[in-house]
Design an enzyme around this catalytic site. Structure first.
Site, PDB file in Angstrom:
ATOM      1  N   LYS A  31       0.919  -1.047  -0.069  1.00 15.00           N
ATOM      2  CA  LYS A  31       0.054  -0.185   0.153  1.00 15.00           C
ATOM      3  C   LYS A  31       0.862   1.156  -0.062  1.00 15.00           C
ATOM      4  O   LYS A  31       1.607   1.432   0.791  1.00 15.00           O
ATOM      5  CB  LYS A  31      -0.922   0.022   1.181  1.00 15.00           C
ATOM      6  N   GLU A  89      10.242   0.750  10.476  1.00 12.68           N
ATOM      7  CA  GLU A  89      11.271   1.810  10.405  1.00 12.68           C
ATOM      8  C   GLU A  89      10.445   3.214  10.592  1.00 12.68           C
ATOM      9  O   GLU A  89       9.584   3.621   9.675  1.00 12.68           O
ATOM     10  CB  GLU A  89      11.879   1.825   9.031  1.00 12.68           C
ATOM     11  N   CYS A  92      13.233  10.436   7.211  1.00 11.50           N
ATOM     12  CA  CYS A  92      13.225  10.055   8.782  1.00 11.50           C
ATOM     13  C   CYS A  92      14.674  10.217   9.434  1.00 11.50           C
ATOM     14  O   CYS A  92      14.717  10.347  10.687  1.00 11.50           O
ATOM     15  CB  CYS A  92      12.591   8.638   8.715  1.00 11.50           C
ATOM     16  N   GLU A 116       9.868  15.290  16.012  1.00 13.78           N
ATOM     17  CA  GLU A 116      10.316  15.251  14.793  1.00 13.78           C
ATOM     18  C   GLU A 116       9.137  16.250  13.764  1.00 13.78           C
ATOM     19  O   GLU A 116       7.967  16.281  13.793  1.00 13.78           O
ATOM     20  CB  GLU A 116       9.992  13.961  14.445  1.00 13.78           C
TER      21      GLU A 116
END
Length: 478
Positions: free
Chosen positions: A184, A258, A292, A389
């Site tokens: 997906k 991850e 990331c 983040e």
């Protein structure tokens, strides 16, 4: 005084890619409509232009795709590794042949500069398929014991920041080890995955081995929870990763995650300033900071703080923001209005908490989603911009006096995905790197990737490794 050098426009042609007005789901080797007929639009973040209308997968479509993958698994896993490798080699070569087309497509759908998709993303995508094609007939010698077996059906959910590269990270090792795949892609960047589906057909890949389901979070949740999925691989936010871990808990599904990061880029007083500045820019402003493993926390030794900051601001003032299809562009568009709103809110929080904001002087286009390169000074570890983040072109600058203080500040985060060290002393690199709790530590560089090297994190950055020999283990019953 000499005038500033002006760059003439150098746009890449859109004519190299033919985007259809609509696309279906890719199930069992065919493009099909969603079971409930739902569709959604994918837009260019640089212009807000609708690129195409895409079928939106639901639970019934997940059921169809998993069933197709399960049916294909028996024959695919029984193929000799050398035969599976041939398909992967063929896919890699087609990706190379169509790399210009795919680079333009990725830039249109994602918003990142063409020079990044052309020079970084696409070469790495092909390299991952080449690399794992080579492993397909050598699994007995990979260090996992004799006769390692494929797990079965892999359910894979990927993010929007590196759509085609994350697809390669997931699909290449899964196919090499004999698994079949239901993937997906993110709802804001479905097009390159659908073009990859066409590449699978072009390569003659057996039906059902790869299935692509564009859609929203409900489709991803249904895929993760499906009882006939043997392996789940997810790259994305920590919050969603935690939800996936709760869903998979208590089952026999293999899981790799991850997730987010807040990477520390540590600059010591003996580092070459100009080289470090280039590495800092690469670390946080590559792909508009939507990475990331971005080096979003800059830790500078006090004695060189002022000199480094002066050079960094001067360098940021030269970055060119604008049309992502222009080969001169350094900073492209933010991927979506939602992401832009998050970045804007967190930057405003930084100001409200007392950090000093500096934004590179540049004119933002009137349409699309844009955020100018920004840095915060006077930051402490208590500031939100040093903890959360942001996933945008925002850098937080902190200082340190000793190596031990640098390590303590670098590790003072719930994340543990990446870090960077800048120094001329090899002994200092090794001493500091061994103390950093990060999955990847770069020395005198940043954001360098190779398919032979494992990637992954600690703590809330997830677990498991992708890439390298280590990336095979997640798809094998060892």
């Amino acid at each position: 005084m000499a005038s500033v050098f002006e760059y003439a426009p150098a746009p890449e042609s859109r004519a190299v890619v033919d985007i259809a007005p609509n696309y279906g789901l890719f199930i069992d080797g065919e493009f099909v409509d969603a079971a409930d007929g739902k569709v959604f639009k994918t837009v260019s973040p640089a212009t807000e232009e609708v690129l195409s209308e895409v079928a939106q997968a639901g639970e019934a479509d997940v059921e169809r795709a998993v069933r197709a993958a399960r049916k294909a698994f028996e024959k695919w896993s029984a193929l000799p590794g050398a035969e599976r490798g041939k398909y992967l080699f063929r896919i890699a070569r087609i990706i190379q042949e169509r790399s210009r087309e795919l680079a333009v497509l990725e830039t249109l759908d994602n918003g990142k500069p063409i020079k990044e998709t052309r020079d970084a993303d696409l070469p790495l995508v092909a390299a991952h398929f080449f690399y794992y094609a080579g492993w397909a007939d050598k699994l007995d010698h990979a260090g996992f014991g004799p006769g390692p077996k494929a797990l079965g059906v892999a359910g894979q959910v990927i993010p929007w920041n590196f759509p085609l590269l994350m697809l390669a990270w997931k699909i290449a090792p899964a196919l090499a080890t004999g698994n079949t795949v239901v993937l997906k892609p993110a709802e804001t960047t479905p097009l390159s995955a659908l073009f990859f589906a066409d590449i699978c057909r072009q390569a003659g890949l057996p039906k059902g081995v790869v299935n692509i389901l564009p859609g929203y979070g409900d489709a991803g949740a249904a895929l993760v929870a499906h009882p006939d999925v043997d392996k789940v691989a997810f790259t994305g936010s920590t919050a969603v990763g935690k939800e996936i871990a709760r869903t998979v808990a208590g089952t026999d599904k293999k899981l790799t995650l991850e997730l987010g990061g807040k990477g520390a880029n540590i600059v010591f007083d003996d580092a070459p300033v100009d080289q470090a500045v280039e590495g800092i820019v690469t670390g946080i402003f590559f792909n508009q900071g939507q990475v990331c493993c971005a080096g979003s926390r800059l830790l500078v030794q006090e004695s060189v703080h002022d000199e480094l900051l002066h050079s960094l601001k001067r360098r940021l003032s030269t970055l060119r923001l604008g049309d992502p299809l222009d080969k001169n562009t350094d900073i492209g568009a933010i991927n979506s209005a939602e992401q832009l709103a998050r970045i804007t809110a967190l930057a405003e929080t930084g100001e409200a908490e007392g950090a000093e904001r500096w934004t590179a002087p540049c004119e933002l286009p009137s349409s699309g989603y844009w955020f100018a390169p920004t840095l915060f000074t006077g930051v402490t570890q208590a500031h939100t911009v040093a903890r959360d983040e942001i996933f945008g072109p925002v850098l937080s600058v902190l200082t340190f006096r000793t190596p031990d203080e640098a390590v303590a500040k670098a590790n003072n985060t719930q994340y543990g995905l990446s870090a960077g060290i800048w120094t001329e002393k090899g002994s200092r690199i090794l001493a500091v790197a061994n103390k950093l709790r990060a999955g990847v530590v770069w020395a005198n560089t940043f954001n360098k990737f190779d398919p032979t090297s494992p990637f992954g994190g600690y703590k809330e950055s997830g677990f498991g490794r992708e890439g390298g020999r280590h990336g095979l283990e997640a798809y094998l019953d060892v």
